[in-house]
Design a protein around this motif. Sequence first.
Motif, short mmCIF file in Angstrom:
data_model
loop_
_atom_site.label_atom_id
_atom_site.label_comp_id
_atom_site.label_asym_id
_atom_site.label_seq_id
_atom_site.Cartn_x
_atom_site.Cartn_y
_atom_site.Cartn_z
N PHE A 1 -16.87 -25.36 42.71
CA PHE A 1 -15.46 -25.09 42.94
C PHE A 1 -14.60 -23.51 41.75
N GLY A 2 -15.24 -24.33 40.59
CA GLY A 2 -14.57 -23.64 39.44
C GLY A 2 -13.77 -24.79 38.61
N LEU A 3 -13.28 -26.20 39.98
CA LEU A 3 -12.23 -26.65 38.96
C LEU A 3 -11.69 -27.27 37.66
N ARG A 4 -10.71 -27.21 37.24
CA ARG A 4 -10.55 -28.17 36.21
C ARG A 4 -10.03 -28.80 36.28
N PRO A 5 -10.27 -30.40 36.17
CA PRO A 5 -10.54 -31.70 37.15
C PRO A 5 -9.11 -32.16 36.32
N GLU A 6 -8.34 -31.76 35.00
CA GLU A 6 -6.46 -31.84 35.53
C GLU A 6 -6.00 -30.82 35.94
N GLN A 7 -6.17 -30.13 36.42
CA GLN A 7 -5.43 -29.24 37.31
C GLN A 7 -5.48 -29.01 38.87
#
Length: 204
Positions: A160-166
Amino acid sequence: MPITDVVFDYCGVLLDWRPELTMEGLVPTPVIRRVLDRADPYGFWHYDLMSDLGWSPEQVLADFRRRHPHDDALNEAMRLYFANYRRAFAGMMPGMPALLHELHEHGYRLWGLTNFSTPFVTLAHAEFPAMHLLGGTIVSSQERCAKPDPQIYEIAIERFGLRPEQAMFFDDKFENARAATEIGLHGVQFIDAGQALQAVRDAR
């Protein structure tokens, strides 16, 4: 950092999933209770996990009969679960269609991460239009791993192309929410739609 992505579990969060509905009125209630008895190490819940990990209905039913060779009533109840799986969906959880629409309208990217089998996921998307607001779903049966295994969260982050902190993840099971937090996501144990909306707002 602001939350940009919200990831949802399916059963108990997005969907009101009740396996007993597939059997009700077709086998006696005591049989339903027995097949769903969590104390049976080879009862419904064991095979639900096997299904989530990629076993086909045929594999599940064959192994279930091997473990319960002389209990025709129990085997029939298990067969009905797969034969009538549309009945397992009582609907979406209260308030969740509205929550998905609100988050989508405010620009959040929405995703699914579920311990489930592909036919059930396909059915859910066909039955409930709000599910189409999800940009994609990681399904355990396709990945051959299930929550709370850290690997399935890593798959979601990458795909999903996530930035985990976001990214915030909602699951009704505490251990799955905790595992998400341990991997770097904002894992939240789901209670209801109002609590979920407030959690997203509070993270802004």
